[in-house]
Design an enzyme around this catalytic site. Structure first.
Site, PDB file in Angstrom:
ATOM      1  N   ASP A   1       4.107   0.282  12.120  1.00  0.00           N
ATOM      2  CA  ASP A   1       2.917  -0.334  11.522  1.00  0.00           C
ATOM      3  C   ASP A   1       2.743  -1.803  11.928  1.00  0.00           C
ATOM      4  O   ASP A   1       1.770  -2.441  11.523  1.00  0.00           O
ATOM      5  CB  ASP A   1       2.976  -0.220   9.987  1.00  0.00           C
ATOM      6  CG  ASP A   1       2.819   1.213   9.523  1.00  0.00           C
ATOM      7  OD1 ASP A   1       2.354   2.042  10.311  1.00  0.00           O
ATOM      8  OD2 ASP A   1       3.177   1.504   8.357  1.00  0.00           O
TER       9      ASP A   1
ATOM     10  N   ARG B   1      -8.894  -0.478   4.086  1.00  0.00           N
ATOM     11  CA  ARG B   1      -7.987   0.567   3.575  1.00  0.00           C
ATOM     12  C   ARG B   1      -6.638  -0.010   3.183  1.00  0.00           C
ATOM     13  O   ARG B   1      -6.001   0.500   2.265  1.00  0.00           O
ATOM     14  CB  ARG B   1      -7.754   1.629   4.661  1.00  0.00           C
ATOM     15  CG  ARG B   1      -8.966   2.480   4.945  1.00  0.00           C
ATOM     16  CD  ARG B   1      -8.573   3.639   5.800  1.00  0.00           C
ATOM     17  NE  ARG B   1      -7.377   4.270   5.256  1.00  0.00           N
ATOM     18  CZ  ARG B   1      -6.591   5.095   5.916  1.00  0.00           C
ATOM     19  NH1 ARG B   1      -6.856   5.409   7.151  1.00  0.00           N
ATOM     20  NH2 ARG B   1      -5.520   5.635   5.333  1.00  0.00           N
TER      21      ARG B   1
ATOM     22  N   ARG C   1      -0.111  14.298  13.279  1.00  0.00           N
ATOM     23  CA  ARG C   1       0.452  14.117  11.940  1.00  0.00           C
ATOM     24  C   ARG C   1       0.440  15.396  11.093  1.00  0.00           C
ATOM     25  O   ARG C   1      -0.222  15.467  10.058  1.00  0.00           O
ATOM     26  CB  ARG C   1      -0.257  12.968  11.222  1.00  0.00           C
ATOM     27  CG  ARG C   1      -0.152  11.667  12.003  1.00  0.00           C
ATOM     28  CD  ARG C   1      -0.805  10.530  11.310  1.00  0.00           C
ATOM     29  NE  ARG C   1      -0.008  10.013  10.204  1.00  0.00           N
ATOM     30  CZ  ARG C   1      -0.441   9.061   9.369  1.00  0.00           C
ATOM     31  NH1 ARG C   1      -1.640   8.564   9.498  1.00  0.00           N
ATOM     32  NH2 ARG C   1       0.329   8.620   8.415  1.00  0.00           N
TER      33      ARG C   1
ATOM     34  N   CYS D   1      -5.509  12.552  13.027  1.00  0.00           N
ATOM     35  CA  CYS D   1      -6.079  11.220  12.805  1.00  0.00           C
ATOM     36  C   CYS D   1      -5.891  10.390  14.071  1.00  0.00           C
ATOM     37  O   CYS D   1      -5.242  10.820  15.022  1.00  0.00           O
ATOM     38  CB  CYS D   1      -5.489  10.547  11.576  1.00  0.00           C
ATOM     39  SG  CYS D   1      -3.955   9.737  11.838  1.00  0.00           S
TER      40      CYS D   1
ATOM     41  N   LYS E   1       0.835  -1.211   0.000  1.00  0.00           N
ATOM     42  CA  LYS E   1       0.000   0.000   0.000  1.00  0.00           C
ATOM     43  C   LYS E   1       0.868   1.259   0.000  1.00  0.00           C
ATOM     44  O   LYS E   1       0.663   2.165  -0.797  1.00  0.00           O
ATOM     45  CB  LYS E   1      -0.882   0.011   1.259  1.00  0.00           C
ATOM     46  CG  LYS E   1      -1.530   1.345   1.521  1.00  0.00           C
ATOM     47  CD  LYS E   1      -2.433   1.338   2.735  1.00  0.00           C
ATOM     48  CE  LYS E   1      -1.748   1.600   4.058  1.00  0.00           C
ATOM     49  NZ  LYS E   1      -1.453   3.000   4.363  1.00  0.00           N
ATOM     50  N   ASN E   2       1.876   1.285   0.909  1.00  0.00           N
ATOM     51  CA  ASN E   2       2.629   2.525   1.079  1.00  0.00           C
ATOM     52  C   ASN E   2       3.670   2.758  -0.017  1.00  0.00           C
ATOM     53  O   ASN E   2       4.365   3.774  -0.007  1.00  0.00           O
ATOM     54  CB  ASN E   2       3.262   2.568   2.475  1.00  0.00           C
ATOM     55  CG  ASN E   2       2.189   2.767   3.542  1.00  0.00           C
ATOM     56  OD1 ASN E   2       1.043   3.113   3.227  1.00  0.00           O
ATOM     57  ND2 ASN E   2       2.548   2.528   4.796  1.00  0.00           N
TER      58      ASN E   2
END
Ligand code: EPU
Length: 418
Positions: free
Chosen positions: A305, A397, A121, A116, A22-23
């Site tokens: 993560d 997500r 952030r 968030c 994803k990243n």
């Protein structure tokens, strides 16, 4: 809204194919904006975040089509420089269009992302970096309105702390700037290496891949790209931890074992058997788990993560674990949910002490953010009884078909309407 229902206590046996990261996919999709024409990205995961990014690119005037995991993005029709609040509020990574839009159009109007669940952030490193490249910006009705006369100018930028998306944003701006840009204290996450490869393949001149200093000689224009997204190391780590918790023997394919050194060390210290091969990983999670201490750090340190998933695993150990989160100020949202399953966890500032009791009991729990949700799945797979996880959209997500992949290796897991 959907929920995930898991009956715990079934070991995981078999093979799981790891998806693209994803990243990496998110910045690489944005980088397509840097050159007009059709770009081809392979191994693109099908996630809510990648769809949101494609919706954003569409709103800017580009077209795309997907065949399997290959995405073709045609950016010839780019006509807008505005990323609206509606899209940015659902995904902070939308801020990654700032660099490419400034480089290609000289203007970008991007909604300021709000706070968030895992922390405030801010994007001050991004904005200060662009300022040094000659961009001026003002805040207008919640939008960053940024403009540069003609081209950005190369400069030396030093980040206070290494930021992944700030490094990517500045890189994407600097490749088309006039002169040389040096980024010091750059982040070194492997997804940035993937972006450097893509940009250099488009004709950019970036030196220092994987180092904390990047040197970028600006060029006048770039060509469309063809690139493969690197395997998702966080998805990989989540499945390794899941097998360690639930037991069984799992083989992960299409992954890059070189990307998670800090995790194997911790898993082995906890008593889990992990074997690395080329593009494959084997994990055997049968046996008593020991508590281990973890401190999250920028790559190649232990990834933030995977902190939540590792905390869930430590609940099944017998012993104490000290888990320290140094990247985000509020990334312990999963603690309250794990406690509902019987976990004994004490939080003091940035540290959590897990007193592993060897077991958890299923409960109704709520997902609060992407990785916190993944930790509840890990917990549910190994807990006694049934766990129901609501607000599953967080998982959508960032995990491509998580439920399907786990069910295929023996987990008793399903998605249901709430
Ligand atoms: N920071 C600032 N100012 C900035 C930018 C960052 O103070 O302008 C701070 C952050 O608040 C944080 C630290 O710097 O304390 C590092 O944050 P970073 O900027 O590296 O995070 P990010 O780029 O916003 C990416 C990933 C995250 C991952 C972090 C850390 C993407 C799209 N997101 O976020 O992924 O946790 O790096 O590795 O690449 C996830 O996938 O669940 C996720 C949150």
């Amino acid at each position: 809204m959907d929920k995930i229902v898991i009956e715990g206590g079934h070991p995981l046996e078999g093979e799981i194919r790891i998806s693209g990261a994803k990243n990496a996919a998110l910045p690489l999709i944005c980088a397509c904006l840097l050159a007009p024409g059709p770009h081809v990205l392979e191994n693109v995961p099908d996630l809510r975040d990648t769809r949101t990014m494609l919706a954003l690119l569409e709103a800017l005037g580009t077209t795309w089509q997907r065949e399997g995991d290959t995405l073709t993005i045609d950016t010839s029709g780019l006509h807008s420089f505005e990323a609206s609040y509606d899209l940015v509020k659902t995904m902070r990574a939308s801020v990654l269009v700032l660099g490419p839009l400034l480089a290609r159009m000289g203007r970008a109007r991007v909604s300021l992302p709000g706070g968030c669940a895992i922390g405030a952030r801010p994007i001050n490193f991004h904005l200060q970096g662009f300022e040094q490249l000659g961009v001026t910006h003002q805040l207008d009705q919640g939008y960053v309105d940024a403009v540069v006369a003609d081209r950005m100018r190369g400069a030396t930028i030093c980040f206070d702390i290494p930021s992944v998306t700030a490094t990517e944003n500045i890189l994407m701006g600097a490749v088309l700037a006039q002169g040389t840009t040096i980024i010091k204290n750059a982040a070194r996450e492997p997804e940035i290496g993937n972006l450097v490869d893509m940009l250099n393949g488009m004709g950019a001149r970036i030196k220092g891949r994987d180092l904390d200093t990047l040197q970028i000689e600006g060029v006048r224009q770039l060509q469309p790209a063809r690139i493969r997204i690197v395997p998702d190391r966080i998805e990989t780590g989540t499945f390794l931890i899941a097998a360690a918790a639930a037991g069984g023997e799992l083989t992960l394919t299409n992954c890059d074992p070189s990307l998670l050194p800090s995790l194997y060390e911790k898993l082995r210290a906890a008593g889990v058997k992990v074997r690395e091969e080329r593009e494959r990983l084997h994990v055997a999670g049968n046996g008593q788990l020991r508590g281990v201490d973890i401190k999250t750090m920028p790559y190649p340190g232990f990834p933030t993560d995977l902190q939540a998933q590792m905390m869930a695993l430590m609940c099944f150990s017998r012993g104490l674990s000290l888990i320290t989160e140094t990247i985000f100020e509020n990334r312990f949202m999963h603690v309250a949910e794990l406690r509902r399953m019987g976990a004994d966890i004490r939080v003091d500032g940035h540290s959590a002490i897990v007193n592993g009791t060897g077991t958890l009991r299923g409960a109704k729990v709520m997902a609060t953010d992407l990785r916190a949700s993944a930790s509840l799945v890990v917990a549910g797979l190994a807990a006694q009884g049934v766990t129901e996880i609501s607000r599953v959209y967080h998982l959508d997500r960032g995990y491509d078909n998580l439920v399907g992949k786990l069910a295929a290796v023996g987990a008793h897991i399903q998605r249901e309407k709430e």
